[in-house]
Design an enzyme around this catalytic site. Structure first.
Site, PDB file in Angstrom:
ATOM      1  N   ASP A   1       0.851  -1.197   0.000  1.00  0.00           N
ATOM      2  CA  ASP A   1       0.000   0.000   0.000  1.00  0.00           C
ATOM      3  C   ASP A   1       0.888   1.249   0.000  1.00  0.00           C
ATOM      4  O   ASP A   1       1.995   1.227   0.538  1.00  0.00           O
ATOM      5  CB  ASP A   1      -0.861   0.048   1.275  1.00  0.00           C
ATOM      6  CG  ASP A   1      -1.987  -0.967   1.259  1.00  0.00           C
ATOM      7  OD1 ASP A   1      -2.311  -1.522   0.188  1.00  0.00           O
ATOM      8  OD2 ASP A   1      -2.560  -1.200   2.342  1.00  0.00           O
TER       9      ASP A   1
ATOM     10  N   ARG B   1      -0.960  -0.864  -8.574  1.00  0.00           N
ATOM     11  CA  ARG B   1      -2.343  -0.484  -8.246  1.00  0.00           C
ATOM     12  C   ARG B   1      -2.404   1.041  -8.327  1.00  0.00           C
ATOM     13  O   ARG B   1      -1.569   1.726  -7.729  1.00  0.00           O
ATOM     14  CB  ARG B   1      -2.733  -0.923  -6.842  1.00  0.00           C
ATOM     15  CG  ARG B   1      -4.121  -0.386  -6.439  1.00  0.00           C
ATOM     16  CD  ARG B   1      -4.340  -0.382  -4.921  1.00  0.00           C
ATOM     17  NE  ARG B   1      -4.358  -1.694  -4.354  1.00  0.00           N
ATOM     18  CZ  ARG B   1      -4.038  -1.936  -3.070  1.00  0.00           C
ATOM     19  NH1 ARG B   1      -3.656  -0.951  -2.269  1.00  0.00           N
ATOM     20  NH2 ARG B   1      -4.077  -3.162  -2.606  1.00  0.00           N
TER      21      ARG B   1
HETATM   22  C1  LIG Z   1      -8.710  -1.283  -3.605  1.00  0.00           C
HETATM   23  C2  LIG Z   1      -8.276   0.061  -3.094  1.00  0.00           C
HETATM   24  C3  LIG Z   1      -7.011   0.201  -2.568  1.00  0.00           C
HETATM   25  C4  LIG Z   1      -6.563   1.460  -2.136  1.00  0.00           C
HETATM   26  N1  LIG Z   1      -5.279   1.591  -1.691  1.00  0.00           N
HETATM   27  C5  LIG Z   1      -4.825   2.817  -1.364  1.00  0.00           C
HETATM   28  C6  LIG Z   1      -3.464   3.044  -1.025  1.00  0.00           C
HETATM   29  O1  LIG Z   1      -2.638   2.126  -0.998  1.00  0.00           O
HETATM   30  N2  LIG Z   1      -3.090   4.314  -0.716  1.00  0.00           N
HETATM   31  C7  LIG Z   1      -3.970   5.357  -0.735  1.00  0.00           C
HETATM   32  O2  LIG Z   1      -3.557   6.499  -0.487  1.00  0.00           O
HETATM   33  N3  LIG Z   1      -5.261   5.169  -1.031  1.00  0.00           N
HETATM   34  C8  LIG Z   1      -5.715   3.939  -1.348  1.00  0.00           C
HETATM   35  N4  LIG Z   1      -7.035   3.767  -1.678  1.00  0.00           N
HETATM   36  C9  LIG Z   1      -8.008   4.858  -1.415  1.00  0.00           C
HETATM   37  C10 LIG Z   1      -8.123   5.793  -2.578  1.00  0.00           C
HETATM   38  O3  LIG Z   1      -6.939   6.522  -2.724  1.00  0.00           O
HETATM   39  C11 LIG Z   1      -9.305   6.770  -2.370  1.00  0.00           C
HETATM   40  O4  LIG Z   1      -9.107   7.497  -1.203  1.00  0.00           O
HETATM   41  C12 LIG Z   1     -10.655   6.092  -2.296  1.00  0.00           C
HETATM   42  O5  LIG Z   1     -10.753   4.980  -3.141  1.00  0.00           O
HETATM   43  C13 LIG Z   1     -11.754   7.070  -2.712  1.00  0.00           C
HETATM   44  O6  LIG Z   1     -11.578   7.452  -4.066  1.00  0.00           O
HETATM   45  P1  LIG Z   1     -12.505   6.889  -5.253  1.00  0.00           P
HETATM   46  O7  LIG Z   1     -11.667   6.846  -6.477  1.00  0.00           O
HETATM   47  O8  LIG Z   1     -13.105   5.616  -4.863  1.00  0.00           O
HETATM   48  O9  LIG Z   1     -13.534   8.008  -5.491  1.00  0.00           O
HETATM   49  P2  LIG Z   1     -14.606   8.801  -4.524  1.00  0.00           P
HETATM   50  O10 LIG Z   1     -14.643  10.165  -5.089  1.00  0.00           O
HETATM   51  O11 LIG Z   1     -14.370   8.630  -3.083  1.00  0.00           O
HETATM   52  O12 LIG Z   1     -15.880   8.009  -4.847  1.00  0.00           O
HETATM   53  C14 LIG Z   1     -16.471   8.075  -6.112  1.00  0.00           C
HETATM   54  C15 LIG Z   1     -17.931   7.920  -5.979  1.00  0.00           C
HETATM   55  O13 LIG Z   1     -18.212   6.639  -5.375  1.00  0.00           O
HETATM   56  C16 LIG Z   1     -19.267   6.776  -4.498  1.00  0.00           C
HETATM   57  N5  LIG Z   1     -18.864   6.344  -3.190  1.00  0.00           N
HETATM   58  C17 LIG Z   1     -17.615   6.249  -2.726  1.00  0.00           C
HETATM   59  N6  LIG Z   1     -17.617   5.777  -1.475  1.00  0.00           N
HETATM   60  C18 LIG Z   1     -18.898   5.566  -1.160  1.00  0.00           C
HETATM   61  C19 LIG Z   1     -19.560   5.082  -0.005  1.00  0.00           C
HETATM   62  N7  LIG Z   1     -18.892   4.710   1.065  1.00  0.00           N
HETATM   63  N8  LIG Z   1     -20.895   4.992  -0.004  1.00  0.00           N
HETATM   64  C20 LIG Z   1     -21.588   5.369  -1.082  1.00  0.00           C
HETATM   65  N9  LIG Z   1     -21.025   5.831  -2.205  1.00  0.00           N
HETATM   66  C21 LIG Z   1     -19.703   5.927  -2.244  1.00  0.00           C
HETATM   67  C22 LIG Z   1     -19.738   8.192  -4.534  1.00  0.00           C
HETATM   68  O14 LIG Z   1     -20.796   8.302  -5.455  1.00  0.00           O
HETATM   69  C23 LIG Z   1     -18.555   8.946  -5.062  1.00  0.00           C
HETATM   70  O15 LIG Z   1     -18.914  10.093  -5.746  1.00  0.00           O
HETATM   71  C24 LIG Z   1      -7.462   2.546  -2.171  1.00  0.00           C
HETATM   72  C25 LIG Z   1      -8.730   2.406  -2.723  1.00  0.00           C
HETATM   73  C26 LIG Z   1      -9.141   1.196  -3.202  1.00  0.00           C
HETATM   74  C27 LIG Z   1     -10.495   1.083  -3.837  1.00  0.00           C
END
Ligand SMILES: Cc1cc2nc3c(=O)[nH]c(=O)nc-3n(C[C@H](O)[C@H](O)[C@H](O)COP(=O)(O)OP(=O)(O)OC[C@H]3O[C@@H](n4cnc5c(N)ncnc54)[C@H](O)[C@@H]3O)c2cc1C
Length: 295
Positions: free
Chosen positions: A122, A172
């Protein structure tokens, strides 16, 4: 950060685990195995994260490493389809880089006999980006079954993407979850989305089996369109989503024939992870508050 200090206290974590339950599979390896089994039954793979970060003692880092030994053995014995994700600050990166590398290599060796031996590192806050990538590259020189995470919100990431493409490393890609300063990170969502799409396209076209981690349907649709236009098969990449976040989207992607991996955290040290989930989305904060009131 006082709120984070409060929820990081062990008394709070013991009493309030129910708050975090939506995002965390449980506190034990057995619960983690159950969560993976349920996702496998729905046609998804997983990556398991033993919760913990920012460890400052060797003993605690060794306990984390040993917890991964137990985890990879359990994965083998239960024959479930999952790999593991580690945080280097939980493996002792803040104590000593060489020590964290040795712990990481020990986990890679322990996972080697597994059906899926891959170990994902991560990515954490920018204070440790360089050290994390250095340790990754040293481990990668020993084993190809390890890969980094790159964060689209960091301005440096297109260069890191190119380097990982040259190395043939499995990346990733995510947006990034930490509160970074504006001189090194984009702060507005449209710019972060554009940066994400550019990096995703490079990785899709020239990279090695990227894991595209997002719940953002705009990004997912952009990836689907790009892959179709370029004739890239659905076995060339996977979507990755977090446990408990948009399960209906996870199922839709599987139904459409995409590979989907779900990131499943488990363990008792859930505060930092839970804090990031709750502070990045107001729906998650509302959900947590509602759980409190319903008790
Ligand atoms: C598999 C995975 C591994 C990751 N690993 C890391 C890492 O190693 N380091 C790191 O810094 N970050 C990591 N992240 C977190 C990532 O950086 C983001 O902070 C997180 O995924 C939110 O961004 P998003 O692209 O999903 O978009 P967002 O803008 O959060 O979500 C997009 C849309 O999805 C919907 N949504 C999102 N969450 C919800 C919810 N809980 N309930 C309802 N609707 C929702 C909403 O409609 C939103 O507009 C990881 C994320 C994933 C999925």
């Amino acid at each position: 950060m006082a709120v984070l200090d409060l929820i990081q206290s062990s008394a709070f974590q013991r009493r309030f685990f129910f708050l975090a339950k939506r995002f965390i599979a449980g506190e034990t390896v057995a619960e983690a195995m159950e969560a993976v089994r349920a996702l496998n039954a729905q046609g998804m793979t997983a990556t398991l994260d033993f919760l913990g970060e920012d460890v400052t003692s060797r003993e605690e880092a060794e306990r984390t490493r040993d917890a991964y030994f137990e985890l990879v053995r359990a994965i083998r014995e239960h024959d479930v389809d999952t790999n593991v994700s580690v945080k280097l600050t939980a493996m002792g990166l803040l104590v000593d880089e060489g020590f964290a590398l040795a712990n990481l290599l020990a986990v890679i060796d322990a996972a080697a006999p597994n059906r899926d031996p891959f170990v994902r590192i991560d990515m954490e806050g920018s204070a440790v980006s360089d050290a994390t990538l250095r340790v990754f590259e040293q481990a990668f020189a020993r084993s190809a079954a390890v890969g980094p995470v790159l964060q689209a919100y960091l301005k440096r990431t297109p260069d890191d993407v190119e380097r990982m493409i040259r190395l043939r490393a499995r990346v990733r890609l995510c947006k990034g979850a930490y509160d970074e300063p504006a001189d090194i990170a984009y702060k507005d969502m449209p710019t972060i989305r554009r940066a994400y799409v550019r990096c995703a396209e490079s990785l899709l076209e020239r990279g090695n089996y990227p894991g595209l981690a997002t719940h953002d349907v705009r990004l997912i649709e952009a990836i689907e369109t790009f892959a179709k236009e370029r004739g890239l098969g659905r076995d060339r990449f996977e979507f990755q989503l977090l446990y408990g976040v948009r399960p209906e989207l996870q199922r839709r992607l599987v139904a459409d024939g995409y590979r989907v991996r779900v990131y499943i955290p488990y363990g008792t040290h859930w505060a930092g992870y839970f804090y990031r989930r709750v502070t990045e989305r107001k729906e998650n904060l509302v959900f947590a508050l509602r759980s409190l009131l319903q008790r």
